[in-house]
Design a protein around this motif. Structure first.
Motif, PDB file in Angstrom:
ATOM      1  N   ALA A 128       3.250 -12.448   6.397  1.00 12.00           N
ATOM      2  CA  ALA A 128       2.010 -12.014   7.046  1.00 12.00           C
ATOM      3  C   ALA A 128       2.139 -10.581   7.542  1.00 12.00           C
ATOM      4  O   ALA A 128       1.189  -9.789   7.455  1.00 12.00           O
ATOM      5  N   ASN A 129       3.312 -10.225   8.042  1.00 11.98           N
ATOM      6  CA  ASN A 129       3.545  -8.848   8.499  1.00 11.98           C
ATOM      7  C   ASN A 129       3.487  -7.863   7.341  1.00 11.98           C
ATOM      8  O   ASN A 129       2.895  -6.783   7.457  1.00 11.98           O
ATOM      9  N   LEU A 130       4.109  -8.217   6.216  1.00 12.16           N
ATOM     10  CA  LEU A 130       4.077  -7.333   5.037  1.00 12.16           C
ATOM     11  C   LEU A 130       2.651  -7.159   4.529  1.00 12.16           C
ATOM     12  O   LEU A 130       2.230  -6.056   4.161  1.00 12.16           O
ATOM     13  N   ARG A 131       1.895  -8.265   4.493  1.00 10.96           N
ATOM     14  CA  ARG A 131       0.518  -8.213   4.005  1.00 10.96           C
ATOM     15  C   ARG A 131      -0.366  -7.403   4.963  1.00 10.96           C
ATOM     16  O   ARG A 131      -1.219  -6.624   4.534  1.00 10.96           O
ATOM     17  N   ALA A 132      -0.156  -7.574   6.262  1.00 13.27           N
ATOM     18  CA  ALA A 132      -0.936  -6.823   7.248  1.00 13.27           C
ATOM     19  C   ALA A 132      -0.658  -5.328   7.136  1.00 13.27           C
ATOM     20  O   ALA A 132      -1.572  -4.501   7.229  1.00 13.27           O
ATOM     21  N   GLN A 133       0.609  -4.978   6.907  1.00 11.79           N
ATOM     22  CA  GLN A 133       0.958  -3.566   6.756  1.00 11.79           C
ATOM     23  C   GLN A 133       0.322  -2.991   5.496  1.00 11.79           C
ATOM     24  O   GLN A 133      -0.229  -1.893   5.512  1.00 11.79           O
ATOM     25  N   ARG A 134       0.359  -3.748   4.404  1.00 12.04           N
ATOM     26  CA  ARG A 134      -0.243  -3.262   3.159  1.00 12.04           C
ATOM     27  C   ARG A 134      -1.754  -3.109   3.307  1.00 12.04           C
ATOM     28  O   ARG A 134      -2.338  -2.135   2.829  1.00 12.04           O
ATOM     29  N   ASP A 135      -2.399  -4.047   3.975  1.00 11.82           N
ATOM     30  CA  ASP A 135      -3.838  -3.938   4.204  1.00 11.82           C
ATOM     31  C   ASP A 135      -4.172  -2.706   5.045  1.00 11.82           C
ATOM     32  O   ASP A 135      -5.149  -2.012   4.781  1.00 11.82           O
TER      33      ASP A 135
END
Length: 159
Positions: A128-135
């Motif tokens: 979720a952290n990786l996806r939030a950063q990419r978003d």
């Protein structure tokens, strides 16, 4: 009479009735290739903004070279009952440069550096952290592309 001296008008508006909006000059700009994911996001959105979803002009007159480099900064941290610190919010700061060049003579028409930011939350879930950063990187890239479009449109309007 007061409004007679007003020169406010849309950028690239044609004088012909029935034809409005942005016209050909932005479509004559070709955007150079880039090598990383965030710069590619900026490039893709900039191309969409310049060509308005259609294809570029058959004869490119200008070339735009872009760079973008993200950095992550901590925004908010909390202290857990055991005394450890946990970062719960971060910010992406995306700095980029656009250089607009006339293809015919190689002269630089405009060069500008702009910055865009986007925040995201941190949780205990790694994916979720990786996806939030990419978003957040994607949101900042879209904002940076819009700023680059303004730089390009302003430079072409001044010519």
């Amino acid at each position: 009479m007061l409004l007679a001296g007003c020169t406010v008008q849309p950028l690239y508006q044609t004088s012909a009735p029935g034809i409005g909006g942005t016209v050909a000059p932005l479509r004559t700009v070709i955007v150079a290739d880039v090598n990383d994911r965030v710069s590619q996001q900026v490039r893709n959105h900039l191309i969409f903004l310049l060509y308005q979803g259609s294809s570029p002009a058959s004869q490119a007159q200008y070339s735009a070279a872009i760079t973008a480099s993200p950095s992550v900064r901590d925004v908010f941290a909390t202290t857990a009952p055991d005394g450890s610190t946990q970062v719960t919010a971060k910010r992406i700061v995306l700095s980029g440069t656009v250089t607009l060049t006339d293809i015919a003579d190689g002269s630089v028409i405009a060069q500008a550096t702009r910055t865009a930011t986007a925040s995201f939350d941190q949780t205990r879930q790694e994916f979720a952290n990786l996806r939030a950063q990419r978003d957040a990187e994607n949101r900042a890239a879209d904002e940076l592309a819009e700023q680059f479009r303004i730089v390009i449109a302003t430079a072409l309007a001044a010519r």
